[in-house]
Design an enzyme around this catalytic site. Structure first.
Site, PDB file in Angstrom:
ATOM      1  CE  LYS A  43      -3.609   0.329   2.590  1.00 14.16           C
ATOM      2  NZ  LYS A  43      -4.577   0.305   3.732  1.00 14.16           N
ATOM      3  CG  ASP A  51     -14.082   2.934   6.341  1.00 14.16           C
ATOM      4  OD1 ASP A  51     -15.274   3.081   6.001  1.00 14.16           O
ATOM      5  OD2 ASP A  51     -13.122   3.198   5.598  1.00 14.16           O
TER       6      ASP A  51
END
Length: 566
Positions: free
Chosen positions: A164, A299
């Site tokens: 990432k 989330d």
């Protein structure tokens, strides 16, 4: 570089500081003005197009076009607005199907930034060339999200990994949007037809704190490891391993997860997996986060959740997390049961404990209002219960009474509603109570802590009388969970009864058996009918021996409870 400027600099690794951000932009009003004008222009054009469709009777034929336009609008406005779109993408009960299908693309189908920039960030952060760090790495990102993009790689040791990389200049962009949002809610709050209670800017600040934590990939790695420890005993949850040697503030290297996005039902079914089983795993793991560990994923949209080929649920993003206190966990658990039992007096008391009402609030006029509004929301059967209905109905109460939403609960509510929305996307007939209430009942019945046992006593006794029907209901509902084993609960219950801590309960139980001038043999027989198949004599003997062994060395876990609540 000034301290204020460091807060909004992309090189800064400090946390969210709204005062420093405000000072910085107070000296740069033109930046606030142009960004605000840009946002209003984008939304103004979109609203005009919607109105034009209405004027020209083209709403139906242009709805797909407008859905695409909204997705592109949010994408162009950047990470903060993409986050809003992601939240909306999990609400099939709020968003029309055409818009929903477009907003879902915001979860992992966003435009990537250029590879050269991404690789420069990797090399700068990890102090080496990409070829030296990874044996293989994809030439293009395999996914792009609101805050970064992901490359697929292989380490020199052979492990498949996801790499990432954070988007460039992310912190200044987010800082400006949070500053604008803070100004906006400050102006609009007096005009809103809902009494939120606390200053809405506190909720914006809570979001800002979590967003700044989310762009710290080192923090995300620590969250992942903590989450993995919490679910180490759960064979249905998969958490990727973090490779710290190849991770930094802006780069995170973690184990590659083989699986299917939860919204990709065709692939899930083709793999022979059961959608309803996955829903149950997702909801139960969410409840465990809130009520057992207190460390929860704030989330949980479909881009962060995968179904693995062996039927597990894999979490792959741990940027936005939060921690609850023990008291909050226990009070949430008991309030769910109070709501299902329609005990609005006890529910109002729980609202005070949770901070939705101040301790000096007169709850007497609120109780009948809770009964009217929440009773309608639950419906004739608990199976009609859903959190979305509750939150909608609750807004009526917030306007009439001094309710407030503590900033931390904004994230909790978002997490619960997002999970429910995801479940509804997979199965429109899903009822969250069919999973959540058995779990909460089981959690209270097992009563691992003295505080949780007291919550159970609060529920089982009302006006000084033992609530036999409630105990029957809780056992029956807990038994609907195939993982519920009554024997450990029986052992805990017997150990508690024989302990010094359980002395008060023993007294109350004897009174309950003979209250109203009669022996309550009928209630006892009904309870025995529920449990007799699981409590065979041989197993009961083992439970009794274990309880006696434990009580001989058990320390008193808590003081004797206070007089029973109303």
């Amino acid at each position: 570089m000034s301290a204020d400027l460091a807060i909004v600099s992309s090189q800064s690794q400090t946390g969210y500081d709204q005062k420093a951000i405000a000072r910085y932009y107070q000296r740069r009003p033109w930046q606030v003005f142009w960004r605000g004008l840009n946002i209003m222009a984008w939304f103004g054009i979109f609203v005009f197009h919607l109105q034009w469709d209405a004027w020209t009777n083209q709403k139906e034929q242009n709805k797909q076009k407008r859905a695409t336009e909204l997705r592109e609008l949010l994408t162009n406005l950047g990470p903060s607005f993409i986050k809003i779109g992601q939240a909306l993408s999990t609400r099939p009960d709020l968003i029309h199907k055409d818009y929903l299908e477009e907003l879902i693309k915001l979860q992992d189908q966003l435009p990537p930034f250029d590879n050269q920039t991404a690789f420069k960030i990797i090399e700068s952060e990890l102090k080496g060339s990409v070829k030296q760090l990874y044996r293989e790495i994809s030439s293009d990102p395999v996914a792009a999200a609101s805050l970064g993009q992901v490359y697929r790689g292989v380490l020199f040791t052979g492990e498949e990994v996801a790499v990432k990389v954070q988007r460039p200049n992310l912190k200044p962009i987010i800082s400006l949007d949070l500053h604008l949002l803070r100004l906006l809610v400050g102006w609009l709050q007096p005009l809103l037809p809902v009494n939120i209670g606390d200053d809405l800017t506190l909720i914006v600040d809570e979001f800002g704190i979590k967003l700044f934590e989310e762009i710290d990939y080192q923090n995300e790695g620590k969250n992942a490891e903590k989450f993995a420890v919490n679910f180490a005993d759960d064979p249905e949850i998969k958490v990727p391993k973090i490779y710290w040697k190849y991770s930094s503030y802006k780069v995170l290297t973690l184990e590659w997860i083989h699986g299917y996005k939860l919204t990709d039902t065709e692939k899930i079914l083709a793999a022979g997996l059961d959608i309803n089983d996955l829903i149950k795993i997702g909801v139960t793991s969410g409840l465990r986060q809130l009520l057992e560990h207190g460390f929860f994923h704030a989330d949980p949209h479909p881009g962060n959740l995968f179904a693995t080929p062996d039927g597990r649920m894999a979490y792959i993003d741990f940027g936005m997390m939060d921690q609850l206190t023990e008291e909050t966990k226990e009070t949430i658990a008991s309030s769910v049961v109070q709501l299902i039992n329609r005990d609005y007096q006890a529910l109002a008391d729980d609202f005070v404990r949770l901070g939705f009402l101040t301790p000096d609030t007169d709850i007497n006029p609120i109780i009948p209002a809770l009964e009217t509004v929440l009773g309608n929301a639950i419906g004739e059967s608990v199976k009609d219960f859903n959190f979305k209905t509750i939150t909608d109905q609750f807004s009526e109460l917030m306007y009439q009474y001094p309710f407030r939403v503590p900033a931390k609960f904004a994230l909790i509510i978002r997490s619960i509603i997002t999970q429910e929305g995801l479940a509804l996307t997979l199965n429109p007939d899903f009822k969250i109570v069919e999973v959540s209430y058995p779990y909460v009942s089981k959690r209270l019945l097992t009563g691992e802590s003295p505080q949780l046992r007291r919550r159970l006593l609060d529920i089982l006794f009302k006006d000084g009388k033992f609530q036999w029907q409630r105990l029957e209901n809780m056992i029956a509902i807990a038994q609907s969970d195939r993982h519920f084993d009554l024997l450990p609960t029986a052992r805990l219950g017997l150990t508690y009864l024989l302990s010094e801590e359980g002395k008060y309960f023993r007294q109350r139980l004897l009174i309950a058996l003979t209250e109203d001038d009669r022996l309550h043999t009928e209630e006892v027989q009904r309870l025995w009918g529920l449990v007799k198949d699981e409590l065979k004599p041989a197993r009961l003997f083992d439970v009794a021996l274990t309880a006696l062994r434990e009580i001989s060395s058990e320390r008193v876990a808590a003081v004797i409870p206070n007089p029973l609540p109303r």
